[in-house]
Design a protein around this motif. Structure first.
Motif, mmCIF file in Angstrom:
data_model
loop_
_atom_site.group_PDB
_atom_site.id
_atom_site.type_symbol
_atom_site.label_atom_id
_atom_site.label_comp_id
_atom_site.label_asym_id
_atom_site.label_seq_id
_atom_site.Cartn_x
_atom_site.Cartn_y
_atom_site.Cartn_z
ATOM 1 N N GLU A 81 0.801 -1.219 0.000
ATOM 2 C CA GLU A 81 0.000 0.000 0.000
ATOM 3 C C GLU A 81 0.835 1.271 0.000
ATOM 4 N N ARG A 82 1.979 1.252 0.648
ATOM 5 C CA ARG A 82 2.775 2.478 0.800
ATOM 6 C C ARG A 82 3.987 2.424 -0.117
ATOM 7 N N VAL A 83 3.841 3.016 -1.284
ATOM 8 C CA VAL A 83 4.930 3.042 -2.262
ATOM 9 C C VAL A 83 6.008 4.005 -1.771
ATOM 10 N N PRO A 84 7.284 3.622 -1.819
ATOM 11 C CA PRO A 84 8.361 4.504 -1.379
ATOM 12 C C PRO A 84 8.326 5.854 -2.082
ATOM 13 N N SER A 85 8.814 6.867 -1.402
ATOM 14 C CA SER A 85 8.711 8.244 -1.886
ATOM 15 C C SER A 85 9.457 8.486 -3.188
ATOM 16 N N ASP A 86 10.503 7.704 -3.461
ATOM 17 C CA ASP A 86 11.298 7.934 -4.671
ATOM 18 C C ASP A 86 10.908 6.994 -5.822
ATOM 19 N N VAL A 87 9.746 6.343 -5.713
ATOM 20 C CA VAL A 87 9.286 5.432 -6.759
ATOM 21 C C VAL A 87 8.047 6.021 -7.435
ATOM 22 N N ASP A 88 8.049 6.025 -8.751
ATOM 23 C CA ASP A 88 6.910 6.502 -9.546
ATOM 24 C C ASP A 88 5.754 5.508 -9.410
ATOM 25 N N VAL A 89 4.663 5.944 -8.840
ATOM 26 C CA VAL A 89 3.540 5.041 -8.562
ATOM 27 C C VAL A 89 2.898 4.496 -9.832
ATOM 28 N N SER A 90 3.187 5.092 -10.976
ATOM 29 C CA SER A 90 2.587 4.612 -12.234
ATOM 30 C C SER A 90 3.366 3.454 -12.843
ATOM 31 N N GLN A 91 4.543 3.151 -12.296
ATOM 32 C CA GLN A 91 5.371 2.096 -12.857
ATOM 33 C C GLN A 91 4.844 0.713 -12.451
ATOM 34 N N TRP A 92 5.055 -0.281 -13.297
ATOM 35 C CA TRP A 92 4.545 -1.625 -13.055
ATOM 36 C C TRP A 92 5.115 -2.240 -11.783
ATOM 37 N N TYR A 93 6.313 -1.795 -11.390
ATOM 38 C CA TYR A 93 6.965 -2.380 -10.220
ATOM 39 C C TYR A 93 6.688 -1.628 -8.925
ATOM 40 N N ALA A 94 5.842 -0.583 -8.962
ATOM 41 C CA ALA A 94 5.630 0.262 -7.779
ATOM 42 C C ALA A 94 5.114 -0.557 -6.590
ATOM 43 N N ALA A 95 4.107 -1.392 -6.820
ATOM 44 C CA ALA A 95 3.575 -2.204 -5.721
ATOM 45 C C ALA A 95 4.639 -3.145 -5.179
ATOM 46 N N GLY A 96 5.506 -3.610 -6.052
ATOM 47 C CA GLY A 96 6.566 -4.509 -5.610
ATOM 48 C C GLY A 96 7.551 -3.835 -4.672
ATOM 49 N N THR A 97 7.863 -2.577 -4.934
ATOM 50 C CA THR A 97 8.792 -1.882 -4.034
ATOM 51 C C THR A 97 8.155 -1.665 -2.670
ATOM 52 N N ALA A 98 6.859 -1.371 -2.653
ATOM 53 C CA ALA A 98 6.158 -1.200 -1.377
ATOM 54 C C ALA A 98 6.163 -2.509 -0.588
ATOM 55 N N TRP A 99 5.866 -3.596 -1.286
ATOM 56 C CA TRP A 99 5.883 -4.920 -0.650
ATOM 57 C C TRP A 99 7.272 -5.267 -0.131
ATOM 58 N N ALA A 100 8.306 -4.982 -0.939
ATOM 59 C CA ALA A 100 9.673 -5.341 -0.563
ATOM 60 C C ALA A 100 10.126 -4.615 0.696
ATOM 61 N N ILE A 101 9.676 -3.365 0.881
ATOM 62 C CA ILE A 101 10.041 -2.635 2.089
ATOM 63 C C ILE A 101 9.248 -3.151 3.291
ATOM 64 N N LYS A 102 7.949 -3.340 3.122
ATOM 65 C CA LYS A 102 7.134 -3.782 4.252
ATOM 66 C C LYS A 102 7.570 -5.158 4.744
ATOM 67 N N LYS A 103 7.890 -6.047 3.819
ATOM 68 C CA LYS A 103 8.277 -7.410 4.201
ATOM 69 C C LYS A 103 9.785 -7.547 4.399
ATOM 70 N N ASN A 104 10.509 -6.442 4.219
ATOM 71 C CA ASN A 104 11.969 -6.427 4.373
ATOM 72 C C ASN A 104 12.627 -7.489 3.483
ATOM 73 N N ILE A 105 12.229 -7.498 2.222
ATOM 74 C CA ILE A 105 12.749 -8.479 1.277
ATOM 75 C C ILE A 105 14.021 -7.971 0.603
ATOM 76 N N VAL A 106 13.947 -6.820 -0.044
ATOM 77 C CA VAL A 106 15.129 -6.224 -0.672
ATOM 78 C C VAL A 106 15.811 -5.339 0.366
ATOM 79 N N PRO A 107 17.098 -5.507 0.627
ATOM 80 C CA PRO A 107 17.783 -4.695 1.628
ATOM 81 C C PRO A 107 17.593 -3.206 1.371
ATOM 82 N N HIS A 108 17.302 -2.452 2.419
ATOM 83 C CA HIS A 108 17.119 -1.003 2.299
ATOM 84 C C HIS A 108 17.618 -0.354 3.575
ATOM 85 N N ASP A 109 17.715 0.981 3.567
ATOM 86 C CA ASP A 109 18.328 1.689 4.697
ATOM 87 C C ASP A 109 17.326 2.166 5.730
#
Length: 411
Positions: A81-109
């Motif tokens: 639900e919460r797309v990162p601030s530096d990701v374009d919400v219109s992109q096909w991968y936007a939901a994936g970046t939100a999921w990756a942060i919430k589930k701590n899948i892709v390493p982030h700071d």
């Protein structure tokens, strides 16, 4: 977990699973069932990576694209639900970046940003897949001996654990120089191969089976094979005896490994004399070259990758040197039977592993890759009885014309 039973193992898809693919957002994917077995067709594979490949497979895999691909397999809308601030919400991968942060899948700071366009390093890819395995209950059963990476001690402890687990599970193919090169960026092509191998560690080994680079088309005529040579082992000898084709030349011997092809001195040359493969290819120009090797190279040795890839590269270098205008096709391994004289080596895991190596060479040398495996396998990845000659290794003689027809439709 419901996403695993989605994308990969599509409607009556791999081995035993039969679940429709999950589509992030309202989008839906129409998947086809393979003609011969419940294995993924080329279209299934392409749907997973469709958007990622919009700029080609030679581009660098980015953090956002990696998140988008994995989200299609594992993610769910409530975790996106919460797309990162530096990701374009219109992109096909936007939901994936939100999921990756919430589930701590892709390493982030932890800052709320994602750095979507940053290249994925080999270390990041390792850790991401390892976290996916932990988050979604993916079993990483050890099938390979441990390979010690010389730069392994420089990686983070989490990455070291990920490297150990994923390499043992057959997800990673170790480099022959002994290093993991953990800081190197990952191309989309490499990322796709690793992700498919990761998915293949689950219930369905055929998920990790590479697909053809050649799409099916209207069949060509027998004349297509008038300027062809085939290079290989007993299954190519079978092609020579039973295909019904009179045009091709054959450089094949029963039991040949890739190294044996390099060393053999008694191929029948176009002028009737005998000599090496180098002699043969220097003596005549071909429009197409088909190469089928790997089954006799099957091994559990620690250096099995190098023992196969080094002579295969020598063969491909020779073909490229002597046949600069030829179209080159690398053929996958084909299945083996459940009962063979060397069942420890001849099994679906091994045949898929060596097919992965062949596909890697195809991309490295810019050749075509043709998947013959799926047309001959049952639900478990073994020979269909109708293709099995009886020893679990060789192809029934009356099925070679069918293989020819398949090659005619994949040119």
């Amino acid at each position: 977990m419901k996403r695993i039973t989605a994308l990969l193992l599509c409607v009556v898809l791999f081995y035993v699973l039969t679940v429709p693919i999950y589509a992030a957002e309202p989008e839906t994917y129409n998947l086809r069932v393979s003609e011969y077995c419940e294995a993924a067709s080329m279209s299934d594979y392409r749907e997973l990576f469709r958007d990622a490949e919009s700029n080609g497979i030679g581009v660098v895999l980015t953090r956002a694209v990696l998140a988008g691909i994995l989200y299609r397999i594992y993610g769910s809308a409530e975790d996106a639900e919460r797309v990162p601030s530096d990701v374009d919400v219109s992109q096909w991968y936007a939901a994936g970046t939100a999921w990756a942060i919430k589930k701590n899948i892709v390493p982030h700071d932890g800052s709320g940003s994602f750095r979507p366009d940053d290249p994925v390093t080999r270390e990041t890819l390792l850790v991401t897949l390892y976290r996916c395995a932990n988050a979604y209950g993916v079993s990483l059963d050890a099938i390979n001996p441990w390979y010690t990476f010389l730069d392994g001690g420089l990686m983070t402890p989490e990455a070291q654990t990920a490297a150990f687990s994923l390499q043992r599970a057959g997800v990673l193919i170790e480099d022959t120089d002994g290093f993991f090169h953990y800081k190197n960026s990952v191309s989309l092509a490499e990322g796709e191969e690793v992700i498919l191998r990761f998915l293949g560690t689950q219930r369905d080994i055929l998920t990790a089976l590479p697909v053809s680079t050649v799409e099916e088309s209207a069949p060509v005529s027998d004349d297509w094979f008038n300027d062809v040579c085939f290079i290989g082992h007993s299954q190519i000898v079978g092609m020579q005896k039973y295909s019904g084709l009179s045009g091709p030349d054959y450089y094949a011997v029963v039991g040949h490994t890739a190294q044996a092809v390099v060393d053999y001195e008694f191929y029948e040359l176009p002028d009737g004399r005998y000599g090496t493969l180098s002699d043969a290819l220097h003596a005549k120009s071909y429009g197409k070259v088909y190469i089928m090797l790997g089954i006799n190279d099957s091994s559990l040795d620690k250096n099995r990758v190098e023992k196969f890839m080094t002579p295969m590269r020598a063969i491909l270098d020779l073909v490229k040197e002597t046949q600069p205008n030829a179209k080159v096709y690398l053929l996958s391994l084909v299945p083996v039977g459940r009962y063979t004289p060397m069942n420890e080596l001849y099994n679906p895991g091994s045949t898929v592993f060596y097919s992965q190596l062949v596909k890697t060479l195809s991309r490295e040398y810019g050749t075509e890759y043709i998947d013959l495996f799926r047309m001959m396998c049952d639900k478990a990845g073994y020979f269909l009885n109708s293709f099995n000659s009886g020893d679990g290794i060789h192809i029934q003689s009356d099925r070679y014309p069918e293989i020819v027809e398949y090659l005619k439709r994949h040119t």
